[in-house]
Design an enzyme around this catalytic site. Sequence first.
Site, PDB file in Angstrom:
ATOM      1  N   CYS A  26     -14.633  -2.411   9.762  1.00  0.00           N
ATOM      2  CA  CYS A  26     -14.140  -1.302   9.016  1.00  0.00           C
ATOM      3  C   CYS A  26     -15.248  -0.606   8.330  1.00  0.00           C
ATOM      4  O   CYS A  26     -15.037   0.319   7.749  1.00  0.00           O
ATOM      5  CB  CYS A  26     -13.469  -1.784   7.422  1.00  0.00           C
ATOM      6  SG  CYS A  26     -14.962  -3.617   6.432  1.00  0.00           S
ATOM      7  N   HIS A 133     -13.842  -4.918   2.905  1.00  0.00           N
ATOM      8  CA  HIS A 133     -12.514  -4.281   3.299  1.00  0.00           C
ATOM      9  C   HIS A 133     -13.302  -2.755   3.069  1.00  0.00           C
ATOM     10  O   HIS A 133     -13.959  -2.633   1.782  1.00  0.00           O
ATOM     11  CB  HIS A 133     -11.071  -4.476   3.402  1.00  0.00           C
ATOM     12  CG  HIS A 133     -11.248  -2.796   4.330  1.00  0.00           C
ATOM     13  ND1 HIS A 133     -10.182  -2.885   5.262  1.00  0.00           N
ATOM     14  CD2 HIS A 133      -9.892  -2.167   2.912  1.00  0.00           C
ATOM     15  CE1 HIS A 133     -10.069  -1.856   5.367  1.00  0.00           C
ATOM     16  NE2 HIS A 133      -9.182  -1.970   3.943  1.00  0.00           N
ATOM     17  N   ASN A 148      -7.153   4.732   5.260  1.00  0.00           N
ATOM     18  CA  ASN A 148      -7.269   3.318   5.284  1.00  0.00           C
ATOM     19  C   ASN A 148      -6.592   2.505   6.560  1.00  0.00           C
ATOM     20  O   ASN A 148      -5.360   2.696   7.260  1.00  0.00           O
ATOM     21  CB  ASN A 148      -6.285   2.304   4.585  1.00  0.00           C
ATOM     22  CG  ASN A 148      -6.673   1.107   3.926  1.00  0.00           C
ATOM     23  OD1 ASN A 148      -7.538   0.209   4.591  1.00  0.00           O
ATOM     24  ND2 ASN A 148      -6.194   0.451   3.454  1.00  0.00           N
TER      25      ASN A 148
END
Length: 316
Positions: A26, A133, A148
Amino acid sequence: MRRHPIKDGSNISREAILYKQEGSLCAQHCLNALLQGSYLTPINLADIALRLDESEREHMAEAGVQSEDYMAFLRQPSSNMDDSGFFSIQVISEALKVWNLDLIPYSSQDPVAMTARENPVEQCAFICNFKEHWLTIRKLGHQWFNLNSLLTGPELISDTFLAMFLAQLQQEGYSIFLITGELPNCEADQLLKITRAFQPIKPQLISDTDNAGSSDNSGKNPTQFIDEDALQRALAESREMLEAEDAELQRAVRLSMEGDAEEQTSDRVETAEEIRQRRLAYLASTDNPQAEDTGTQDMTDDAMLQEALKMSMESA
C-alpha cells in the site's frame, strides 16, 4: 500496479486514474497514486529502507558496538519495512525528495500546516496512514479524490466535504501528512481541467463487494466520472474557435493580396500610346467623328505628345 491510460479525449472512467494496488504494497501504491504514474517499485523502496537502517545502525554504534542499546537494536526488526510490504514514513519522505516534494504533519504547528487546516481545498494532496495502511487524497483538475486502494474506485470528494473528511480520518486514528511542492503532470489532471467529474454512485469497500459475491452489481463499474456531453461541448467549442481563427487569418491574407494588387495597378503610369488610344476612343464616341479624323490628321507628332501629356495631367 497497473496504469489504465485514457484511451481518447471523449470520456474518462475510474480506470483513467491510477489507484489500483497489487498485493499488500500500500505504501508503493500510495506514492504512485500521488504521482499518477508507476514510478516506484518495491525494490526502490526497499533500497531506501536499507539505507535508512544502515544509517540508524551507524548512529547507534557511536555509543559502542558492545553496548546494550546497540545489541538490542540489532535484535529488533527493521523499523522502515517489513515482509508484508509496509514502509515507514521516513521511506516515503525520502522517496518523494526525488520530485522535490516534502511531507508536513497536518496537525503540526508548522505555519504551512496551519494554513492548510484553515483552507485544505487550496492544497495539492495529502497522504494518510493508519497502522500499516497508506492512502492518497489528491486534487485532479479542480476536484478532490480519495485514492484509497481499499475502495472499488476513486471517490470524488466535494470541496465543502474535504475538511470534514480529513477530520473524520483523524478521529479514526489516521496520521495525515500535507504534500508540498509541484506534482508531476498527468493525463487525468489535464483532462479533468477541461470538464468537471461527477459521481452518482459512491465506490464501495472491496471487502464489501467480495462479501456480496453474486450481487447484481458484482463486477460492474458503478462510477462514471466525466459528463461526456459537457466534454463534447467543450471540444466542439475549441474546434469552432480554431476554425474561426483560421478563417479570419485567411480573410486577412486575401485582403492583403487584393490591396497589393490594387496598389500595383494604381501606381502604373500610362504610356503615350495608351493615352492616345484612349483619346481616340473618346473622340470616336462624340457626335463629330469627322472632326476627330481631321484633327488627328492635322496634328503633328509634337502636338499629339503635348495633348497626351495634358490629358494625362487632367486624368491625374
